[in-house]
Each structure stands twice: as structure tokens, then as C-alpha cells.
Design an enzyme around this catalytic site. Structure first.
Site, PDB file in Angstrom:
ATOM      1  N   ARG A 195     -54.405 -41.936 -66.837  1.00  0.00           N
ATOM      2  CA  ARG A 195     -53.036 -42.297 -66.468  1.00  0.00           C
ATOM      3  C   ARG A 195     -52.795 -43.723 -66.953  1.00  0.00           C
ATOM      4  O   ARG A 195     -53.232 -44.675 -66.320  1.00  0.00           O
ATOM      5  CB  ARG A 195     -52.895 -42.206 -64.940  1.00  0.00           C
ATOM      6  CG  ARG A 195     -51.462 -42.197 -64.432  1.00  0.00           C
ATOM      7  CD  ARG A 195     -51.436 -42.448 -62.935  1.00  0.00           C
ATOM      8  NE  ARG A 195     -51.699 -43.852 -62.660  1.00  0.00           N
ATOM      9  CZ  ARG A 195     -52.276 -44.316 -61.545  1.00  0.00           C
ATOM     10  NH1 ARG A 195     -52.668 -43.483 -60.606  1.00  0.00           N
ATOM     11  NH2 ARG A 195     -52.470 -45.610 -61.369  1.00  0.00           N
ATOM     12  N   HIS A 244     -49.086 -44.983 -60.925  1.00  0.00           N
ATOM     13  CA  HIS A 244     -48.953 -43.653 -60.303  1.00  0.00           C
ATOM     14  C   HIS A 244     -47.489 -43.233 -60.310  1.00  0.00           C
ATOM     15  O   HIS A 244     -47.119 -42.167 -60.789  1.00  0.00           O
ATOM     16  CB  HIS A 244     -49.496 -43.691 -58.875  1.00  0.00           C
ATOM     17  CG  HIS A 244     -49.053 -42.542 -58.038  1.00  0.00           C
ATOM     18  ND1 HIS A 244     -49.474 -41.255 -58.279  1.00  0.00           N
ATOM     19  CD2 HIS A 244     -48.196 -42.482 -56.994  1.00  0.00           C
ATOM     20  CE1 HIS A 244     -48.906 -40.442 -57.389  1.00  0.00           C
ATOM     21  NE2 HIS A 244     -48.124 -41.163 -56.604  1.00  0.00           N
ATOM     22  N   TYR A 296     -55.835 -52.605 -58.330  1.00  0.00           N
ATOM     23  CA  TYR A 296     -57.057 -51.833 -58.138  1.00  0.00           C
ATOM     24  C   TYR A 296     -57.808 -51.455 -59.416  1.00  0.00           C
ATOM     25  O   TYR A 296     -58.860 -50.841 -59.352  1.00  0.00           O
ATOM     26  CB  TYR A 296     -56.763 -50.557 -57.319  1.00  0.00           C
ATOM     27  CG  TYR A 296     -55.638 -49.692 -57.867  1.00  0.00           C
ATOM     28  CD1 TYR A 296     -55.875 -48.801 -58.917  1.00  0.00           C
ATOM     29  CD2 TYR A 296     -54.357 -49.748 -57.325  1.00  0.00           C
ATOM     30  CE1 TYR A 296     -54.857 -48.003 -59.413  1.00  0.00           C
ATOM     31  CE2 TYR A 296     -53.333 -48.953 -57.813  1.00  0.00           C
ATOM     32  CZ  TYR A 296     -53.579 -48.083 -58.844  1.00  0.00           C
ATOM     33  OH  TYR A 296     -52.574 -47.299 -59.336  1.00  0.00           O
TER      34      TYR A 296
END
Lengths: 372, 325
Positions: free
Chosen positions: A266, A270, A279
Site C-alpha cells: 500500500r 490507509h 508507523y
């Protein structure tokens, strides 16, 4: 005793994919052989795949821009997952039924769903704008993994109809922890249902890396349920096409389910509400950029003199046009009437609902009277 | 008119059989519904007569039962799911509330979900925990679902067939402690009340008792036992949509109302009935609408369930209290 989630877990997500990965086109655009899988594509077919890849990336980019400008409430970007979606989407036959999660804009494109209809959900004008039966492309499903059971039941219906169709269901690495997904594995194996489980392992379930979900590679889960699992380079449109076609053929010929783990990344957040810098490391993203799903097809076309500069420019131009057309039509999407709240909740008259609606209508009407 | 005396369980069985004969797309699915015929024998003999493709012994996974039923419905089938006991429906709660209930609306009316979910419900059989629950309010609270409860063999036979032909998802509650009660069953559906109607089960002039499922019989017995007052019993039958007209008409006539269900009173279905009646029959009421039901606790061990479950005396005690105003 310490609680160490990483104990026995696979190497972290930035590492090289393991050797069992099916790959037919390297990131550098070199065609490589695999003992079990192959594709036989004409130059025109490869150019058509390239066109799909470029267009869905452009559409995705337009939707991101629309979100930043406040025209969409949120957007789940497919950036980086184009090959996984186009390769599998183009493997489907017209009568196969696809069950997406909520990031499968590329598969929607393959199923001829008007891109503006995909935006309805994200703009908040409806919960889904297309007729699933018309496209054999089900509604987006946001509750993680729920659709895997719908696809399994649908595949059981195919068995009862005695037709040679198959179902395919899309979900992510995070979904593999859901009970529904595991029930769907159990169920489809016991029923020998004609279904392909297409897991896009994009390495991140919002902020949670794969090692929070599994201590073995996801494709190996299938073995325990009693059907084959295979890991494919999800950024290689040739390999995804080949692997998905074979899995669908197996489903059609009575060999039951297959789990495909499309190993991808990805590249964006998100959704537009997410901040991946909290993160994950930039270096990881940079490493995956070198495995871009579109660049390798372009390199292959150039190396093999299948396409010239004019072709690439024309595709870019077309994608740009489709993107600006999407923007225009998105802005024109009308807000629904207030009474749409009560529409299609039930198939037939529901007196208490009708009462509620009528009461609200006259409440709204009371403002008009005051304003008169 | 042809009638046959059947137990409620048998009447369900005959109704399912009829529905399967009428439409080859009807499939029955659930745990132990095939060879065993279901733990309450509701599906007895169906697999033998209709085959394993139409009567499916499923894995022990309730979410899977409802989730795959949704998929079968999307493919044009009419699944009838059995949840073995009320307390086991919760693993399927997500599929029922987030998927089944909303799919028609989410698809702008293009998808039809004719799924029936049968749930034996209620206590009174001395069972261990999770086998005596009354979870109806969880489902009546969810738009998109129809929720019905049968109370007698004739309705069981009729309503299951109506639920199966209904284009909307139907949660179908069966009063498990009444499975073995026998009564004449009207086999001709021509004059049957529609699925979404309440019926006056016993006429009266002084007080209206509102009940559904297993409590209808309790209320009928209470009405019979009361020699001083003329008690009307309305069988709600359809909890969602509620047949307001029948309920309000009765309460306007009697002026007093007691709602009875096994589920906890707090935030229970009776609260909705009481609120609506108060709002719409305010000047007809001689006293507030009272509720009799389970307590606001987890369902107790079975040796205590006689205290927990409304019985004839508790119903008549509430009737008495409606005269205290």
C-alpha cells in the site's frame, strides 16, 4: 516469560519476498519463466493491460485530490495495488461474480462500473451506486471480511445451478484475522465451492504490520483448511493474471477453492484520514517504489519494441481526460432528497416507516409555510 | 376448509415442506437440520425428501450460516436458516445487522435478500444457559429486518410460508416451549392474516394484554382465569413492522393495557409499545401502560426461571395494578 509477538514471525515487511513468489515479470521489466504458470499475451493485450493500470492510477489520484478539496469525505487509495487488481480483474469471465472490499477501484474498472458511481459512497450521496447484477461486481463491503462468506454462499449457488461460473472475493492481510474469513475457508473447503480467495497483502492493516496478524506467510494458511494457497508477486500484472486464471479454472472444473496471496504494498495511506509517517519508515516505501507495478510493464513494452513514445503519450492523455471527466461528474452528483432516507429499506410497504417519513415531510413543509 | 391437528414443531415442518415444494429455490440450512432433523425436529425428513443440496447440514459457525445464506440469496435462492438456540445467534449478529438488513438499501433497491432466519426462543424448558434467551429487541431495533414471532401451530404453518415468500429478510422467532403444544392447523392459506398483522386472539372489553410468541398462551390462560374482568389478548405476531392499527384500536376500546414478554423489561420491545400507545391513545387511557417481563439481569439458572418468567399470576397482578389509578 515474555510476550514477544515477533517470536517465530516472518521477517519484517521491508525484506525481500521469499523465493516461493510466483513472478513472470521482474521489476526491471524482464520476462522470467515459472514452471507452473505462464501467460501468452499479444502486444495489444499487454498494451491494454498497461492502459488499465495507468487509467486506474489516474482515477485514484483524481479521487485523492477531490478528497483533499473536500469533495469526498474520505478515499481509500489503491496506489501500488494496480497490478493485483487489474491482473485478477482481467482474469475474470463475464459471468464470474466478484465480491470486493472497499479498495477495489481497479477491479470495478475491469467490471465496467462507471468510476463516478464508485465515488458515491465516498461523497456520501449513497452507500453504493451501481447495480451489482449488471456488472457481476458486488457492493463494497466495509466490515472487514464479511464479504468472504457472501462469496462462499454465492459459489454454493453456482454449484446448485450447475453452471461453470466462479466467485472471487477480495480482502486484505488484516482481514485474514477475522472469524468470517476463517469460516469462509472452512465452509468453502467442506462444500468444495468454486471460489477464489484473493488476498491483497499490502503489508499494512492501517498501522498494523503483517507480523501482528500471522506468524506464517498468509498463503500457507490455506493448507490447513485443505485447499491450495499460492503467493504471487502482486505488482506483476502478468503473474497475477496467470495465477488468478488458473485458480478460476480450477474452481470451474470442480477442484474447489484457492487462496491467492498477492504480495504487494500500500504505497499511500490507509485512507485520507490516515498518517503512515507515524508507523512506517520512508525507506520501506522507497524500496517498494522500485517494484512499481506500472513501470515494469512500460519497461517491458519499450524493451520489446511493442510500444513507442506516441503510445505512452496517448495513454497519458486519455487517462488525464478520464480523470478530469470524473472530477466534473463528481461535482455534479446531486445531493439526494431527504426522503431518500426511507427508500429501499423494505421491498414492500412498511407502515411505521411510511408514518415517520410523512411526519418528517410535513415538518419540512412547516418551514416552507413560515417562509412564505 | 381443511384442518389437521398438529404440534407447533410439526406445523413448522409441514409449512417448510410446503414452501420447498412450491419453490425449488428454497433451501434449508443449519446445524443438524439434515439427518437429525434439527434438535427440535422442525426439519425432520426434509433432507430425505429434498436432498442434501437443498437441506444443508452446515459447519458449526453461525456467522457462516447467515453469511453464506446472503450469498445464496444473491444468486437467486431463498435460504431458510436455522439458528439452533436463541443464545447462539450472536456470532451471526454482525452478518444480520450490518449485512443482511442493509443490503437492499445499500444497493438502492437493486438487490433482494429473501432470507429467513429461524430462531427457537424463550425459556421455560429447564435448559442450561444460552438456551432460554429472548433477543428480539436487538433485531427490531435494526431497520431493514422484518421480525415476527408465531404463538400457535396454525400461525407457525402459515407464517413460515409467508416469511419464505417475503422479499425482505425475516427474523422468525419460534416459541420453543410451545413446540409440542397441539392445535388444529388451517391448511388453506387463502384466508390467513397477512404476515405483518397483529390479531385479536381473545376478545375482551376491560383490559388489553399485548403479547407474542410463548407469552400469548400465558396471557390467554390469565384472561381465562380472571372471572371479574373481560380481558382482550392481542397477538402482536409482527414485531417489525408493528401493526399499530390493531393494537391502538384495542387499547382505545379497553382503556387499559399490559404488555407481556419474556425479555428483560428495560429497553425491551414492550417499551416501544408502551411509548406508542401513550402517545397515540393518551386520552383513552384509564391508567399507564404496564409491562411484565424478565428482569434486567442475565437469564438465571433454570431452577430460578419460574421467578424470572412472567406467569399467569404476574400478568394478573399487573392487570390489578392498572385499576389502582
Amino acid at each position: 516469560m515474555t510476550i514477544d509477538a515477533a517470536h517465530g514471525a516472518p521477517p519484517s515487511t521491508g525484506a525481500q519476498p521469499p523465493p516461493e513468489l510466483v513472478q513472470l515479470l521482474t521489476p526491471e521489466g524482464e520476462r522470467v519463466e515459472h514452471p507452473d504458470y505462464d501467460v501468452d499475451l499479444t502486444a495489444e493485450e499487454i498494451k491494454s493491460l498497461y492502459r488499465d493500470l495507468v487509467i486506474v492510477r489516474r482515477l485514484d489520484n483524481e479521487a485523492l485530490a477531490l478528497t483533499r478539496q473536500g469533495e469526498l469525505g474520505v478515499w481509500a487509495s489503491l496506489l501500488g495495488q494496480e497490478a493485483a487488481q487489474i491482473g485478477s480483474g482481467r482474469a475474470l469471465a463475464a459471468n464470474d461474480m466478484a465480491f470486493p472490499s472497499y479498495r477495489e477501484h481497479g477491479v470495478a474498472w475491469c467490471r465496467d462500473v462507471d468510476p463516478v458511481k464508485v465515488l458515491g459512497l465516498f461523497r456520501g450521496v449513497n452507500h453504493s451506486g451501481w447495480d451489482p447484477r449488471e456488472h457481476n461486481f458486488h457492493l463494497y463491503t466495509i466490515v472487514i471480511g464479511s464479504q468472504t462468506l457472501h462469496a462462499t454462499g454465492y459459489a454454493m449457488g453456482i454449484q446448485r445451478d450447475g453452471t461453470e461460473d466462479a466467485a472471487i472475493v477480495y480482502f486484505g492481510d488484516g482481514a485474514t484475522s477475522e472469524g468470517d474469513v476463517n469460516e469462509a475457508f472452512v465452509w468453502s473447503a467442506a462444500q468444495n465451492a468454486p471460489i477464489v480467495f484473493f488476498c491483497q497483502n499490502n503489508q499494512w492493516a492501517i498501522s498494523e504490520p503483517l507480523e501482528r496478524q500471522s506468524r506464517i506467510p498468509l498463503y500457507r494458511r490455506a493448507e490447513g483448511f485443505g485447499f491450495p494457497g499460492i503467493r504471487v508477486d502482486g505488482n506483476d500484472v502478468f503473474a497475477v493474471l496467470a495465477v488468478t486464471k488458473k485458480a478460476l479454472d480450477n474452481a470451474r472444473s470442480g477442484q474447489g477453492p484457492t487462496l491467492i496471496e498477492a504480495f504487494t504494498y500500500r504505497m499511500g495511506a490507509h485512507t485520507t484520514t490516515d498518517d503512515p509517517t507515524r508507523y512506517r519508515l520512508q525507506a520501506e516505501l522507497e524500496a517498494w517504489k522500485l517494484k512499481d507495478p506500472i513501470e515494469r510493464v512500460k519497461a517491458y513494452l519499450v524493451k520489446n519494441q511493442m510500444a513507442d513514445r506516441e503510445f505512452f503519450e496517448a495513454i497519458d492523455e486519455e487517462a488525464k481526460k478520464i480523470g478530469s471527466d470524473l472530477r466534473k461528474r463528481c461535482l455534479e452528483l446531486p445531493d439526494p432528497e431527504a426522503t431518500a432516507i426511507w427508500e429501499n429499506v423494505y421491498a414492500t410497504e412498511h407502515a411505521p416507516l411510511a408514518g415517520e417519513r410523512d411526519q418528517f415531510r410535513s415538518y419540512l413543509g412547516s418551514f416552507e409555510e413560515v417562509n412564505r | 376448509m381443511s384442518t389437521e391437528t398438529l404440534s407447533l414443531s410439526r406445523a413448522m415442518n409441514e409449512g417448510l415442506r410446503k414452501a420447498m415444494e412450491n419453490d425449488p429455490k428454497v433451501v434449508v440450512m443449519g446445524e443438524d437440520v439434515g439427518k437429525l432433523g434439527g434438535v427440535f425436529r422442525v426439519t425432520d425428513g426434509l433432507q430425505k425428501d429434498f436432498g442434501e443440496a437443498r437441506v444443508i447440514d452446515t459447519p458449526l459457525a453461525e456467522s457462516g450460516i447467515v453469511g453464506t445464506a446472503i450469498g445464496l440469496a444473491l444468486r437467486g435462492y431463498r435460504p431458510v436458516c436455522e439458528i439452533q438456540f436463541d443464545g447462539f445467534v450472536f456470532p451471526a449478529f454482525n452478518q444480520i445487522t450490518t449485512q443482511l438488513a442493509k443490503m437492499r438499501m445499500r444497493s438502492l433497491g437493486t438487490l433482494e435478500l429473501p432470507v429467513v432466519i429461524r430462531i427457537p426462543f424463550g425459556g421455560g424448558i429447564g435448559a442450561v444457559e444460552h438456551h432460554s434467551e429472548s433477543p428480539e429487541a436487538y433485531f427490531t431495533h435494526t431497520g431493514g429486518l422484518r421480525v415476527v414471532a408465531c404463538s400457535n401451530p396454525s400461525d407457525a404453518y402459515t407464517m413460515i410460508q409467508q416469511a419464505i415468500t417475503c422479499p425482505d429478510p425475516v427474523i422468525f422467532f419460534e416459541p420453543k416451549r410451545r413446540y409440542w403444544d397441539k392445535a388444529p392447523v388451517e391448511l388453506d392459506l387463502a384466508n390467513a392474516a397477512p404476515l405483518d398483522r397483529a390479531v385479536v386472539a381473545r376478545e375482551g372489553t376491560d383490559v388489553t394484554l399485548l403479547a407474542y410468541g410463548p407469552m400469548v398462551k400465558t396471557c390467554l390462560e390469565a384472561a381465562q382465569a380472571d372471572e371479574e374482568r373481560s380481558i382482550e389478548v392481542v397477538d402482536i405476531r409482527s414485531l417489525n413492522p408493528l401493526d399499530e392499527a390493531t393494537v391502538l384500536e384495542s387499547v382505545r376500546r379497553t382503556g387499559r393495557c399490559v404488555v407481556v414478554h419474556e425479555a428483560p423489561v428495560f429497553s425491551g420491545y414492550g417499551a416501544e409499545l408502551a411509548a406508542r400507545i401513550t402517545e397515540k391513545c393518551f386520552y383513552h387511557l384509564e391508567s399507564p401502560v404496564l409491562r411484565v417481563g424478565g428482569f434486567s439481569t442475565p437469564y438465571p439458572p433454570s431452577r430460578l426461571e419460574d421467578h424470572y418468567l412472567p406467569d399467569l399470576d404476574r400478568v394478573l397482578d399487573a392487570v390489578d395494578r392498572t385499576y389502582e389509578w
